[in-house]
Design a protein around this motif. Sequence first.
Motif, short mmCIF file in Angstrom:
data_model
loop_
_atom_site.label_atom_id
_atom_site.label_comp_id
_atom_site.label_asym_id
_atom_site.label_seq_id
_atom_site.Cartn_x
_atom_site.Cartn_y
_atom_site.Cartn_z
N LEU A 391 0.83 -1.22 0.00
CA LEU A 391 0.00 0.00 0.00
C LEU A 391 0.86 1.27 0.00
CD1 LEU A 391 -2.74 -1.24 2.46
CD2 LEU A 391 -3.15 -0.56 0.11
N ARG A 392 2.08 1.16 0.53
CA ARG A 392 2.99 2.32 0.48
C ARG A 392 3.52 2.53 -0.94
NH1 ARG A 392 8.17 3.79 0.28
NH2 ARG A 392 8.92 1.64 0.06
N MET A 393 3.98 1.44 -1.56
CA MET A 393 4.57 1.57 -2.90
C MET A 393 3.51 1.77 -3.98
SD MET A 393 8.01 0.91 -3.03
CE MET A 393 8.42 -0.02 -4.50
N HIS A 394 2.35 1.13 -3.80
CA HIS A 394 1.34 1.12 -4.87
C HIS A 394 -0.04 1.44 -4.31
CE1 HIS A 394 4.40 -0.83 -7.36
NE2 HIS A 394 4.60 -1.66 -6.35
N PRO A 395 -0.25 2.65 -3.76
CA PRO A 395 -1.60 2.94 -3.26
C PRO A 395 -2.60 2.87 -4.41
CG PRO A 395 -0.28 4.95 -3.38
CD PRO A 395 0.65 3.80 -3.68
N ALA A 396 -3.71 2.18 -4.19
CA ALA A 396 -4.68 1.98 -5.29
C ALA A 396 -5.20 3.31 -5.83
CB ALA A 396 -5.84 1.11 -4.79
N ALA A 428 3.13 10.36 -3.50
CA ALA A 428 4.36 11.14 -3.27
C ALA A 428 4.71 11.17 -1.78
CB ALA A 428 4.18 12.56 -3.80
N ILE A 429 3.69 11.25 -0.94
CA ILE A 429 3.93 11.31 0.52
C ILE A 429 4.62 10.02 0.99
CG2 ILE A 429 2.74 11.33 2.76
CD1 ILE A 429 0.61 13.16 1.34
N ALA A 430 4.16 8.88 0.42
CA ALA A 430 4.73 7.59 0.84
C ALA A 430 6.08 7.31 0.17
CB ALA A 430 3.74 6.48 0.50
N GLN A 431 6.51 8.21 -0.71
CA GLN A 431 7.81 8.05 -1.37
C GLN A 431 8.79 9.14 -0.91
OE1 GLN A 431 8.91 5.91 -4.06
NE2 GLN A 431 7.19 4.67 -3.36
N ASP A 432 8.37 9.93 0.07
CA ASP A 432 9.16 11.09 0.48
C ASP A 432 10.40 10.62 1.26
OD1 ASP A 432 10.17 13.44 1.41
OD2 ASP A 432 8.27 14.19 2.24
N VAL A 455 -4.34 4.27 9.03
CA VAL A 455 -5.65 4.89 9.02
C VAL A 455 -5.65 6.36 9.39
CG1 VAL A 455 -7.81 3.66 9.08
CG2 VAL A 455 -6.00 2.94 10.56
N GLY A 456 -4.69 7.08 8.81
CA GLY A 456 -4.80 8.52 8.84
C GLY A 456 -4.48 9.21 10.16
N GLN A 457 -3.64 8.58 10.99
CA GLN A 457 -3.16 9.30 12.18
C GLN A 457 -1.74 9.78 11.93
OE1 GLN A 457 -4.90 10.35 14.73
NE2 GLN A 457 -6.65 9.39 13.72
N GLN A 458 -0.95 8.86 11.32
CA GLN A 458 0.42 9.22 10.97
C GLN A 458 0.41 9.56 9.49
OE1 GLN A 458 0.44 5.65 12.64
NE2 GLN A 458 2.26 5.84 13.91
N PHE A 459 0.70 10.79 9.16
CA PHE A 459 0.41 11.24 7.79
C PHE A 459 1.46 10.85 6.76
CE2 PHE A 459 -3.55 13.56 7.83
CZ PHE A 459 -3.83 13.54 9.20
N GLN A 460 2.56 10.18 7.19
CA GLN A 460 3.55 9.77 6.18
C GLN A 460 3.08 8.54 5.40
OE1 GLN A 460 3.91 9.62 9.45
NE2 GLN A 460 5.62 8.34 10.12
N LEU A 461 1.99 7.89 5.88
CA LEU A 461 1.43 6.75 5.15
C LEU A 461 -0.09 6.81 5.28
CD1 LEU A 461 2.15 4.23 3.53
CD2 LEU A 461 2.11 2.92 5.63
N ILE A 462 -0.75 7.28 4.21
CA ILE A 462 -2.21 7.43 4.29
C ILE A 462 -2.89 6.84 3.04
CG2 ILE A 462 -2.48 9.36 5.91
CD1 ILE A 462 -2.42 11.26 3.47
N PRO A 463 -2.71 5.53 2.81
CA PRO A 463 -3.33 4.94 1.60
C PRO A 463 -4.85 5.07 1.61
CG PRO A 463 -2.56 3.21 3.08
CD PRO A 463 -2.03 4.50 3.62
N ARG A 468 -12.58 13.42 7.76
CA ARG A 468 -13.96 12.94 7.74
C ARG A 468 -14.33 12.13 6.50
NH1 ARG A 468 -17.04 18.21 8.87
NH2 ARG A 468 -15.14 18.52 10.09
N ARG A 469 -13.56 12.29 5.41
CA ARG A 469 -13.93 11.54 4.19
C ARG A 469 -13.02 10.35 3.96
NH1 ARG A 469 -18.05 14.62 0.61
NH2 ARG A 469 -18.59 12.47 0.19
N HIS A 470 -12.27 9.93 4.99
CA HIS A 470 -11.34 8.81 4.79
C HIS A 470 -12.09 7.57 4.31
CE1 HIS A 470 -12.65 7.71 8.91
NE2 HIS A 470 -12.50 6.49 8.44
N CYS A 471 -11.34 6.63 3.73
CA CYS A 471 -11.94 5.43 3.15
C CYS A 471 -12.79 4.70 4.19
CB CYS A 471 -10.86 4.49 2.64
SG CYS A 471 -11.51 2.92 2.07
N LEU A 472 -14.03 4.47 3.80
CA LEU A 472 -14.97 3.82 4.72
C LEU A 472 -14.69 2.31 4.83
CD1 LEU A 472 -17.47 4.79 6.25
CD2 LEU A 472 -18.82 4.11 4.29
#
Length: 560
Positions: A391-396, A428-432, A455-463, A468-472
């Motif tokens: 999910l880091r290298m290839h976020p859908a 780009a964030i996950a490749q920084d 799940v969107g707490q640590q922002f360096q990995l947010i697939p 509020r609109r994060h993936c359900l």
Amino acid sequence: MAFMMQCFTSLLRECGVVSTSLAELWIISLLAAYMLMLIFIKLQLNSRRSKQQHKLPPGPSPWPIVGNMLQANDLPHRWFAKLASQYGPILYLYMGSNPYVIVNNAEMAKEALKTRDADFASRPRSMFGEVISFGYEDMVFRSSDAKWRALRKLCASNLFTPTGMKTFTAVRQEEMLSMVSSVHSSAKGCSVINIKRVIYEANVNSMCRILFGKKYLRAVPQLDLEAKNFLDLLDRIVSESGQINLGDFIPALQWLDLQGAEKRLKNDMKQALEKFFYPVLAENRKLRDEQGGETIKEGEAKNFLDVLQSFEGEESFSDKSIAGILCNLILAGTDTTSVTVEWAFSELLANPHILRKAQEEIDSVVGYQRVVQESDLLNLPYLQAIVKETLRMHPALPLGIPHYNSATTHLGGYTIPAGSTLLVNIWAIAQDPASWSNPTQFNPDRFLGSDIQLVGQQFQLIPFSAGRRHCLGYPLVLVQVPHILATLLQAFDWSLPAGQRPEDINMQEKVGLSCYRAVPLELLVSERLPTINNTLNLYENMDHTQQYTEHKLSELSVQG
Ligand code: HEM
């Protein structure tokens, strides 16, 4: 000024240089040119002043009408990352006449999706979005109003909470066995399979059964017309999602419909969607009426459509809305997951030592006597690390789903005018390199012993994005993706077709509804564990016209 012009005309006339009417024409032209010049200077000054007042983020200069569209390429997440290395982590540019703000690092993403979450909670509009969402009555493309909140809550509690997930464990388990058994047929002949297609079709079955209790794709003896039409419709949606409709970006061209999008989307696809979904709704309503039409209690639904249709009065959802939500969940729940497993396999085949290590872990935790189950996943940390690294290298969805601000707001010290589309460059964030060492290397070990969540707490990995609109559907993904992967790795051996070496695997991307492999992955599959094969043989000999209870399936999965 007018006085000066009058004097000048009289002078010309008196000197006999020009006739009366010609002199007047001269004056009018001069006046018009003068006025235009004034307007131009005024506009320039206004724009400079407003740029100073509203300090916009940096970005490449736009061209008139097309904006920066001509500079873009087929892989926008990579293009934006390249621009960010030149202009900084926050970019502002124009696609046609639409302004876009793109954030490219963890800090900016945190500000956009946490601090300014409410400001960017809307969605921009497009012709594709309008059609696929049944006129924005759905959940994914709908702006963040009270109905959207109610829908999110309803979906989450019935499908994605631990109770909701448990309701449909048996369906998932059976569809998993069905998929493995179809791979098993290929394995018996040591043949080449398109791994994504197999997983995709299993996901479509599983999702349709969870949503409205119907299994569409049965390969025995061959797909019926209804199933074939349904698959064609899904394929068409995927292919349309990759097209750029000029009218969305240059509204002045909309009426010309140069690419025929109006006809393709607003007529053909709209009709095809209605023709598929409305009968599904009508059939389920009829069944419900025959059974007394009772309200469904949480955790007791036979399928999710029952839940949606059991609301009445003020709380009820229109047919458009229900069809839109079903369509959202089928698309979101099938394409993304199968793409992710296909990327995982690509990386595992490119790195055979990682594949072997994953199989060893599964063998040591699950053994050789039974098929891996969802409950085993917690005990497979290396497999979980492979999923995180994939999910880091290839976020859908490398740019997530676009957000939109209805009112002017601020980001990174810049002003973001109302009506801008926000893209979060998840890729780009996950490749920084500021957050990740050797970011281009596939290395699951980086997650072992690390507490990083997805799940969107640590922002360096947010697939799955954040806010509020994060993936359900992420709780389902985090069960389904590792489970599919573990099952396929446990039951089979995988290799590249003759003549291909791991270093030759083509990792090129293609962007559409999700970020796909440009070339589908085709793999040779062969039988691995004889005991698992016995289970699969048993499954294949069962009567597949009936659906199985969780109890029966778990009995099956311990057979050897
Ligand atoms: C690997 C699989 C998946 C990935 C990487 C993924 C990622 C994402 C991302 C990045 C967003 C955009 C969030 C935003 O707008 O900020 C999103 C939205 C969404 N996802 Fe997923 N997703 C996946 C699978 C699923 C599944 C399986 C479902 C449900 C069955 C699902 C349902 C949704 C829904 C409903 C939204 C829209 C939420 C809203 O607009 O309020 N997703 N997903």
